[in-house]
Each structure stands twice: as C-alpha cells, then as structure tokens.
Design an enzyme around this catalytic site. Structure first.
Site, mmCIF file in Angstrom:
data_model
loop_
_atom_site.group_PDB
_atom_site.id
_atom_site.type_symbol
_atom_site.label_atom_id
_atom_site.label_comp_id
_atom_site.label_asym_id
_atom_site.label_seq_id
_atom_site.Cartn_x
_atom_site.Cartn_y
_atom_site.Cartn_z
ATOM 1 N N ASP A 1 -8.297 -16.444 68.255
ATOM 2 C CA ASP A 1 -8.638 -16.650 69.656
ATOM 3 C C ASP A 1 -8.663 -18.165 69.894
ATOM 4 O O ASP A 1 -8.750 -18.947 68.943
ATOM 5 C CB ASP A 1 -10.011 -16.035 69.930
ATOM 6 C CG ASP A 1 -10.580 -16.403 71.285
ATOM 7 O OD1 ASP A 1 -9.874 -16.254 72.284
ATOM 8 O OD2 ASP A 1 -11.731 -16.865 71.310
ATOM 9 N N ASP B 1 -10.334 -20.125 73.185
ATOM 10 C CA ASP B 1 -11.586 -20.594 73.791
ATOM 11 C C ASP B 1 -12.784 -20.030 73.048
ATOM 12 O O ASP B 1 -12.966 -18.813 72.968
ATOM 13 C CB ASP B 1 -11.649 -20.175 75.270
ATOM 14 C CG ASP B 1 -10.602 -20.886 76.109
ATOM 15 O OD1 ASP B 1 -10.789 -22.081 76.393
ATOM 16 O OD2 ASP B 1 -9.596 -20.247 76.469
ATOM 17 N N ASP C 1 -14.709 -14.675 68.939
ATOM 18 C CA ASP C 1 -16.091 -15.094 69.153
ATOM 19 C C ASP C 1 -16.817 -14.246 70.179
ATOM 20 O O ASP C 1 -18.008 -14.440 70.395
ATOM 21 C CB ASP C 1 -16.137 -16.568 69.612
ATOM 22 C CG ASP C 1 -15.712 -16.725 71.059
ATOM 23 O OD1 ASP C 1 -16.558 -17.108 71.897
ATOM 24 O OD2 ASP C 1 -14.537 -16.459 71.370
#
Length: 222
Positions: A10, A12, A168
């Site tokens: 990922d 961001d 996240d």
C-alpha cells in the site's frame, strides 16, 4: 507451501504516512467551526475513496453551505506541505530491496491517484524499487474491492495467493484478502487505533523483521 512470488505495498500510511496529517488537518477545520471530527467517523475514508465526505458532514453539522472544492484544495495543500518533511516509514526500503534481491516482484497498490503516488516516489527517489505501480487511475473500484491487488498481481505475472500485501488499514486488509493474498498489517500513528485483527500478521514496524522472517511467519519460503 510454494514460495512467494510478489510483495505488494500500500502507499498512503504504509510507505509514507500521509494519513495522520490529513486527519489532523480535517480535524482542525472542524474545530475552527466549533465541531469535533472523531476517528470513528473519519476512518471510513482511510485506505479508500468516497467512503466518507468531510465537507458534506461539516455542512450538515453547521447548517451552512460553502465552497467544498476550495476547502478540499486547501486541506490537500496543507497536508502536502506537511508530508514534504515526512520521512519514509521505517523498513520500507529495506524490505523492498530484500524482495528484489530474492527475485520477487514488487508493486504498489494505492487507492490514491497516480499523480499523488508517483510524485512522492520521485520525491524520495524510490520508483525503481517497484516493478509496478497501480493506482485509482487504473481501476474502476478502489479498496476495499480487490481490483488494485489483482491488477498488481497480473502486472507482476504472479498468482495472487502467492503474493503478500503490506497494509495499514481495515479497508486495505479487506481488499488484499478479497484478492486472495496474505496480508501483513503495519499500522501508523493513526491506523494503529483502528481494528486490524483481520490481518494474517500485525507488525509494529517493517524495520523490526527481515522479509524472510515475515514470509516464514506466513508459511512462505522466500
């Protein structure tokens, strides 16, 4: 079990923590108008697009209308300025380099647009660490749909079930699992307050474990 074929990051919040500062900027906007913005509400926009509209929420709370596009641009600009001084999150570069050294494909799967992701990759001089970069410009559906991860696997010529995703957020974890990938949650200052128990493995930081150790804990061999 056969070895892993690809590692998908990922962007961001996993490679660069752009999320904590963005939430803080929106929270400041709400507070300046006499209201609070809780993470319980805001979390629905983390790792996805369109899950929550802070402008619509603010207009509802205040009972007033305003130039929503102008406010979004203002928050975006302030967040971008803050992110310019942010370092890459610990361990990201090391784990990507280990993956490439082991002959594994490396990719990014991000719900953000290409201009945003590519700009930061160039800013930090790490574009060459990734064989493929998949963004919201490449798919019809972003996370929690599996499209970005499935596209990353195709571009790596890898089977999804033999790929590992580093994420996240809950939306990212759901997307990785929907694509058939194992998922390692590596939360940042913001997302560590969100439920991440759906992940196959949760780490405090990518700096704490080698890629080989991580793959081993997931049942893969490098």
């Amino acid at each position: 079990m056969p070895g892993a074929q690809g590692i998908v990051f990922d962007f961001d919040g996993t490679i660069l923590d752009t999320e904590t500062s963005e939430f803080e900027e929106w929270r400041a906007v709400f507070q300046a108008r006499g209201h609070e913005l809780s993470l319980d509400v805001y979390q629905h926009t983390v790792g996805t697009a369109g899950g929550y509209d802070p402008c619509a929420h603010l207009a509802e709370l205040t009972g007033t209308e305003f130039d929503r596009d102008a406010l979004r641009r203002e928050v975006w600009a302030r967040n971008k300025t803050r992110c310019e001084s942010q370092p890459l999150l610990p361990g990201v570069v090391d784990r990507a380099r280990e993956a490439r050294a082991a002959g594994l494909g490396t990719a990014i799967a991000s719900s953000s647009p290409s201009a945003w992701v590519d700009g930061w990759l160039e800013h930090h001089s790490i574009r060459d660490l990734f064989d493929a970069v998949c963004t919201s410009d490449d798919v019809e559906r972003v996370k929690p749909a599996p499209d970005l991860f499935l596209l990353a696997a195709r571009r790596l010529r890898a089977q999804p079930w033999r790929c590992v995703a580093f994420e996240d957020s809950p939306n990212g974890i759901r997307a990785a699992h929907a694509a058939g990938m194992r998922c390692v949650a590596v939360p940042n200052a913001l997302t560590r307050r969100l439920p991440l128990d759906e992940a196959d493995l949760v780490l405090d930081s990518l700096a704490d474990h080698s890629l080989g150790e991580i793959l081993g804990r997931l049942g893969f061999g490098a």
